[in-house]
Design a protein around this motif. Sequence first.
Motif, short mmCIF file in Angstrom:
data_model
loop_
_atom_site.label_atom_id
_atom_site.label_comp_id
_atom_site.label_asym_id
_atom_site.label_seq_id
_atom_site.Cartn_x
_atom_site.Cartn_y
_atom_site.Cartn_z
N VAL A 100 -9.58 -43.56 -81.84
CA VAL A 100 -10.74 -43.59 -83.03
C VAL A 100 -10.79 -42.48 -84.06
CG1 VAL A 100 -13.09 -44.54 -83.58
CG2 VAL A 100 -11.78 -45.56 -81.83
N LEU A 101 -10.91 -41.32 -83.39
CA LEU A 101 -10.91 -40.09 -84.09
C LEU A 101 -9.76 -39.31 -83.98
CD1 LEU A 101 -14.75 -39.07 -82.57
CD2 LEU A 101 -14.15 -40.11 -84.82
N SER A 102 -9.69 -38.72 -85.10
CA SER A 102 -8.51 -37.61 -85.06
C SER A 102 -8.88 -36.28 -84.51
CB SER A 102 -8.23 -37.24 -86.69
OG SER A 102 -8.97 -36.86 -87.35
N PRO A 103 -7.97 -35.21 -84.23
CA PRO A 103 -8.36 -34.22 -83.80
C PRO A 103 -9.31 -33.43 -84.69
CG PRO A 103 -5.77 -34.45 -83.27
CD PRO A 103 -6.47 -35.65 -84.06
N ALA A 104 -9.04 -33.46 -86.04
CA ALA A 104 -9.73 -32.92 -86.90
C ALA A 104 -11.47 -33.43 -87.00
CB ALA A 104 -9.39 -32.84 -88.31
N GLU A 105 -11.49 -34.74 -86.65
CA GLU A 105 -12.71 -35.26 -86.77
C GLU A 105 -13.48 -34.89 -85.38
OE1 GLU A 105 -11.95 -39.45 -89.37
OE2 GLU A 105 -11.34 -39.17 -87.45
N ILE A 106 -12.73 -35.08 -84.38
CA ILE A 106 -13.34 -34.74 -83.15
C ILE A 106 -13.86 -33.03 -83.18
CG2 ILE A 106 -12.81 -33.92 -80.72
CD1 ILE A 106 -10.68 -35.98 -80.62
N GLN A 107 -13.07 -32.36 -83.84
CA GLN A 107 -13.67 -30.82 -84.01
C GLN A 107 -14.75 -30.90 -85.03
OE1 GLN A 107 -12.81 -27.93 -82.60
NE2 GLN A 107 -14.33 -27.02 -83.67
N GLN A 108 -15.18 -31.72 -86.09
CA GLN A 108 -16.19 -31.73 -86.77
C GLN A 108 -17.40 -32.26 -85.89
OE1 GLN A 108 -14.80 -34.45 -89.83
NE2 GLN A 108 -14.61 -32.67 -91.36
N VAL A 109 -17.25 -33.30 -85.20
CA VAL A 109 -18.31 -33.70 -84.41
C VAL A 109 -18.78 -32.98 -83.53
CG1 VAL A 109 -18.96 -35.60 -82.91
CG2 VAL A 109 -17.86 -36.27 -84.90
N ALA A 110 -17.93 -32.07 -82.82
CA ALA A 110 -18.18 -31.16 -81.52
C ALA A 110 -18.92 -30.07 -82.22
CB ALA A 110 -16.89 -30.77 -81.07
N HIS A 111 -18.55 -29.50 -83.71
CA HIS A 111 -19.05 -28.77 -84.05
C HIS A 111 -20.78 -28.73 -84.41
CE1 HIS A 111 -20.06 -25.21 -86.77
NE2 HIS A 111 -20.47 -26.11 -87.65
N GLN A 112 -21.08 -30.00 -84.74
CA GLN A 112 -22.39 -30.46 -84.93
C GLN A 112 -23.14 -30.51 -83.82
OE1 GLN A 112 -23.49 -30.62 -88.08
NE2 GLN A 112 -21.54 -29.96 -88.93
N LEU A 113 -22.50 -31.01 -82.56
CA LEU A 113 -23.19 -31.24 -81.45
C LEU A 113 -23.51 -29.78 -80.78
CD1 LEU A 113 -21.32 -34.14 -79.78
CD2 LEU A 113 -23.52 -34.08 -80.66
N GLU A 114 -22.33 -28.94 -81.08
CA GLU A 114 -22.85 -27.48 -80.43
C GLU A 114 -24.08 -26.86 -81.05
OE1 GLU A 114 -20.40 -23.04 -80.11
OE2 GLU A 114 -19.14 -25.18 -80.54
N GLN A 115 -24.14 -27.21 -82.24
CA GLN A 115 -25.61 -26.57 -82.80
C GLN A 115 -26.79 -27.07 -82.18
OE1 GLN A 115 -24.74 -24.34 -85.28
NE2 GLN A 115 -22.63 -24.99 -84.69
N LEU A 116 -26.82 -28.16 -81.65
CA LEU A 116 -27.81 -28.87 -80.94
C LEU A 116 -28.00 -28.20 -79.42
CD1 LEU A 116 -27.48 -32.87 -82.07
CD2 LEU A 116 -29.03 -31.07 -82.87
N CYS A 117 -26.65 -27.78 -78.86
CA CYS A 117 -26.76 -27.68 -77.46
C CYS A 117 -26.94 -26.17 -77.40
CB CYS A 117 -25.52 -28.00 -77.01
SG CYS A 117 -25.57 -29.52 -76.71
N ARG A 118 -26.38 -25.38 -78.53
CA ARG A 118 -26.51 -23.62 -78.13
C ARG A 118 -27.69 -23.40 -78.44
NH1 ARG A 118 -22.56 -20.55 -76.80
NH2 ARG A 118 -20.92 -21.99 -77.34
#
Length: 320
Positions: free
Chosen positions: A288-306
């Motif tokens: 469903v998600l490409s590697p680039a989209e996974i990186q985009q989503v992960a970046h946003q989630l990291e802002q919430l967790c860090r």
Amino acid sequence: MFSKSDQAAKRSKDMWSNLGIILIPVLLVLVVVGCIFLIVFFWRRKQDKFYRESPLTKNLMRPPGYSLQLQLNKIDEDLSFYLTLMLAIPLLLYSFHLSESYLGQKPESFGRFALSITLSVIVISFLGVRLKRLLDEKKNMVLGLQGEMFTGEELNQLMLHGCRIFHDIQFQYGNIDHVVVSQSGVYSVNTKMRGKPRNGIARAELIIDYQQNLLCFPDGEFQIPIKQLATEATWLAQYLTSAVGRPIKVKPILAYPGWYIKQRIGKGPVCVINPQNSKKFFVHNHEVLSPAEIQQVAHQLEQLCRNVEPVFRDKKRWKN
């Protein structure tokens, strides 16, 4: 007959005696508190003199069960406070009793003795009830914390297969225990920990009845918390869609660590799993998600967790 001067002297003596009965126990408590304050003060002075701050330059990621760990720390503080009161208040009442006897010259009597014992029993009983509630709450939280830690450890293994894993994401209705980002999509994982009865059950087995929306345990049936899981998934989907700039769907998952899924009856909007060896739920699906989209989503989630600040690090201030 006493003269007026003798009566005034007697009244003054009684006043100072009564005042001493009250003040001496209070002064003893103040002395103890003062000693503790001095110990803390000189410890802080020593820390300032030989201060070394943390070398970490950015915040840490939230680990599994971080919110529960903070709550457990608060419960431990409350337990220490109530235990201290249980020890201190009877001693304080006893010191009042001794002060009345030796300073106030009051004779010992059954009434005074019974009053002191009764007050001590009432106070200790009240604190004991509160302690029992805190201990029960702590037991449940420790069980829940271990469940979230176990689920987090199992989900972290998915990183070997290209997944990104995040834990304990805060939002206005509480927290999302875990989030998995893989090529097959984004998943919000809620961990529920339930203890197994000690006797009569050899294996922790769970039957999921999607048709009646029930979780069937050996000792009871419970509703699947669809509303809670849907709220978490909906909020996360809206946040990621707004942050990434394209529609992001989030699939809710309910994890029961340690429970073997014996049977699934029908299908439902929420997938209930045992997180152990859960690769097939997150990896072995269509992309469903490409590697680039996974990186985009992960970046946003990291802002919430860090957002866990390192200890012993001064907050940076603007320099003149």
